[in-house]
Design a protein around this motif. Structure first.
Motif, PDB file in Angstrom:
ATOM      1  N   SER A 102      38.725   4.800  17.261  1.00  0.00           N
ATOM      2  CA  SER A 102      37.460   5.558  17.845  1.00  0.00           C
ATOM      3  C   SER A 102      36.555   4.706  18.256  1.00  0.00           C
ATOM      4  O   SER A 102      35.250   5.007  18.705  1.00  0.00           O
ATOM      5  CB  SER A 102      36.750   6.454  16.796  1.00  0.00           C
ATOM      6  N   ILE A 103      36.467   3.017  18.127  1.00  0.00           N
ATOM      7  CA  ILE A 103      35.532   2.198  18.389  1.00  0.00           C
ATOM      8  C   ILE A 103      36.068   1.679  19.548  1.00  0.00           C
ATOM      9  O   ILE A 103      37.171   0.844  19.702  1.00  0.00           O
ATOM     10  CB  ILE A 103      35.157   1.358  17.609  1.00  0.00           C
ATOM     11  N   ILE A 151      28.217   8.994  11.818  1.00  0.00           N
ATOM     12  CA  ILE A 151      28.405   7.398  12.130  1.00  0.00           C
ATOM     13  C   ILE A 151      27.796   7.107  13.528  1.00  0.00           C
ATOM     14  O   ILE A 151      27.985   7.636  14.394  1.00  0.00           O
ATOM     15  CB  ILE A 151      29.599   6.863  11.884  1.00  0.00           C
ATOM     16  N   CYS A 184      39.361   0.501  12.390  1.00  0.00           N
ATOM     17  CA  CYS A 184      39.346   1.948  12.559  1.00  0.00           C
ATOM     18  C   CYS A 184      40.558   2.542  12.554  1.00  0.00           C
ATOM     19  O   CYS A 184      41.456   2.310  13.834  1.00  0.00           O
ATOM     20  CB  CYS A 184      38.661   2.194  13.697  1.00  0.00           C
ATOM     21  N   PRO A 185      41.095   3.331  11.605  1.00  0.00           N
ATOM     22  CA  PRO A 185      42.312   4.052  11.781  1.00  0.00           C
ATOM     23  C   PRO A 185      42.234   5.114  12.862  1.00  0.00           C
ATOM     24  O   PRO A 185      43.429   5.547  13.235  1.00  0.00           O
ATOM     25  CB  PRO A 185      42.379   4.826  10.096  1.00  0.00           C
ATOM     26  N   ALA A 186      41.385   5.227  13.313  1.00  0.00           N
ATOM     27  CA  ALA A 186      41.325   6.482  14.641  1.00  0.00           C
ATOM     28  C   ALA A 186      41.319   5.876  15.825  1.00  0.00           C
ATOM     29  O   ALA A 186      41.131   6.668  16.766  1.00  0.00           O
ATOM     30  CB  ALA A 186      40.431   7.700  14.140  1.00  0.00           C
ATOM     31  N   CYS A 236      36.650  10.291  15.514  1.00  0.00           N
ATOM     32  CA  CYS A 236      36.192   9.399  14.404  1.00  0.00           C
ATOM     33  C   CYS A 236      36.293  10.454  12.932  1.00  0.00           C
ATOM     34  O   CYS A 236      36.046  11.638  13.138  1.00  0.00           O
ATOM     35  CB  CYS A 236      34.536   9.161  14.392  1.00  0.00           C
ATOM     36  N   THR A 237      37.059   9.743  12.146  1.00  0.00           N
ATOM     37  CA  THR A 237      37.323  10.902  10.778  1.00  0.00           C
ATOM     38  C   THR A 237      36.329  10.544   9.690  1.00  0.00           C
ATOM     39  O   THR A 237      36.596  11.014   8.563  1.00  0.00           O
ATOM     40  CB  THR A 237      38.855  10.317  10.440  1.00  0.00           C
ATOM     41  N   ASP A 238      35.421   9.772  10.074  1.00  0.00           N
ATOM     42  CA  ASP A 238      34.098   9.644   8.971  1.00  0.00           C
ATOM     43  C   ASP A 238      34.706   8.785   7.808  1.00  0.00           C
ATOM     44  O   ASP A 238      34.441   9.241   6.690  1.00  0.00           O
ATOM     45  CB  ASP A 238      33.728  10.933   8.565  1.00  0.00           C
ATOM     46  N   CYS A 239      35.669   7.949   7.978  1.00  0.00           N
ATOM     47  CA  CYS A 239      36.224   7.132   6.770  1.00  0.00           C
ATOM     48  C   CYS A 239      35.593   6.050   6.192  1.00  0.00           C
ATOM     49  O   CYS A 239      35.891   5.764   5.072  1.00  0.00           O
ATOM     50  CB  CYS A 239      37.730   6.622   7.275  1.00  0.00           C
ATOM     51  N   GLU A 240      34.462   5.910   6.807  1.00  0.00           N
ATOM     52  CA  GLU A 240      33.227   4.744   6.586  1.00  0.00           C
ATOM     53  C   GLU A 240      34.034   3.356   6.590  1.00  0.00           C
ATOM     54  O   GLU A 240      33.225   2.280   6.025  1.00  0.00           O
ATOM     55  CB  GLU A 240      32.963   5.294   5.106  1.00  0.00           C
ATOM     56  N   GLY A 241      35.176   3.093   6.967  1.00  0.00           N
ATOM     57  CA  GLY A 241      35.649   1.746   7.262  1.00  0.00           C
ATOM     58  C   GLY A 241      34.742   0.716   8.106  1.00  0.00           C
ATOM     59  O   GLY A 241      34.694  -0.152   7.645  1.00  0.00           O
ATOM     60  N   CYS A 242      34.293   1.263   8.995  1.00  0.00           N
ATOM     61  CA  CYS A 242      33.220   0.303   9.775  1.00  0.00           C
ATOM     62  C   CYS A 242      31.945   0.100   9.240  1.00  0.00           C
ATOM     63  O   CYS A 242      31.686  -0.936   9.342  1.00  0.00           O
ATOM     64  CB  CYS A 242      33.189   1.058  11.310  1.00  0.00           C
TER      65      CYS A 242
HETATM   66  S1  SF4 Z   1      36.226   3.146  11.081  1.00  0.00           S
HETATM   67 FE1  SF4 Z   1      36.728   4.518  12.762  1.00  0.00          FE
HETATM   68  S2  SF4 Z   1      37.145   6.557  11.951  1.00  0.00           S
HETATM   69 FE2  SF4 Z   1      36.197   5.417  10.417  1.00  0.00          FE
HETATM   70  S3  SF4 Z   1      34.042   6.040  10.121  1.00  0.00           S
HETATM   71 FE3  SF4 Z   1      34.083   4.086  11.653  1.00  0.00          FE
HETATM   72  S4  SF4 Z   1      34.425   4.980  13.803  1.00  0.00           S
HETATM   73 FE4  SF4 Z   1      34.774   6.507  12.225  1.00  0.00          FE
END
Ligand code: SF4
Length: 69
Positions: A63-64, A39, A59-61, A16-22
């Motif tokens: 991670s979900i 997150i 999610c760009p990474a 997770c890059t902590d982008c806050e997209g989710c």
């Molecule tokens: S969208 Fe993905 S990368 Fe971004 S905060 Fe959520 S889990 Fe992390």
């Protein structure tokens, strides 16, 4: 008693890059833990499939993912 497995979304905090997209796409499911700063997934009885799918796609990474419980 029959146990019904529920699917819950999990976040891989290692990627997770902590982008806050989710948080934007699915604010009822994903939230920031203000103690740890990370997150996390909210404790819900069930998870809105469409919203979670959106977050997974967004999610760009990558991670979900869903996990069966
Ligand atoms: S969208 Fe993905 S990368 Fe971004 S905060 Fe959520 S889990 Fe992390």
């Amino acid at each position: 008693m029959v146990e019904i497995a529920i699917r819950i979304p999990v976040i891989d905090l290692g990627t997770c890059t902590d982008c806050e997209g989710c948080l934007e796409v699915s604010p009822s499911v994903f939230q920031r833990n203000w103690v740890t700063g990370l997150i996390e997934v909210a404790e819900l009885d069930s998870y809105p499939e469409k919203e979670v799918e959106e977050a997974i796609k967004y999610c760009p990474a990558d991670s979900i993912q869903w996990e069966d419980r």
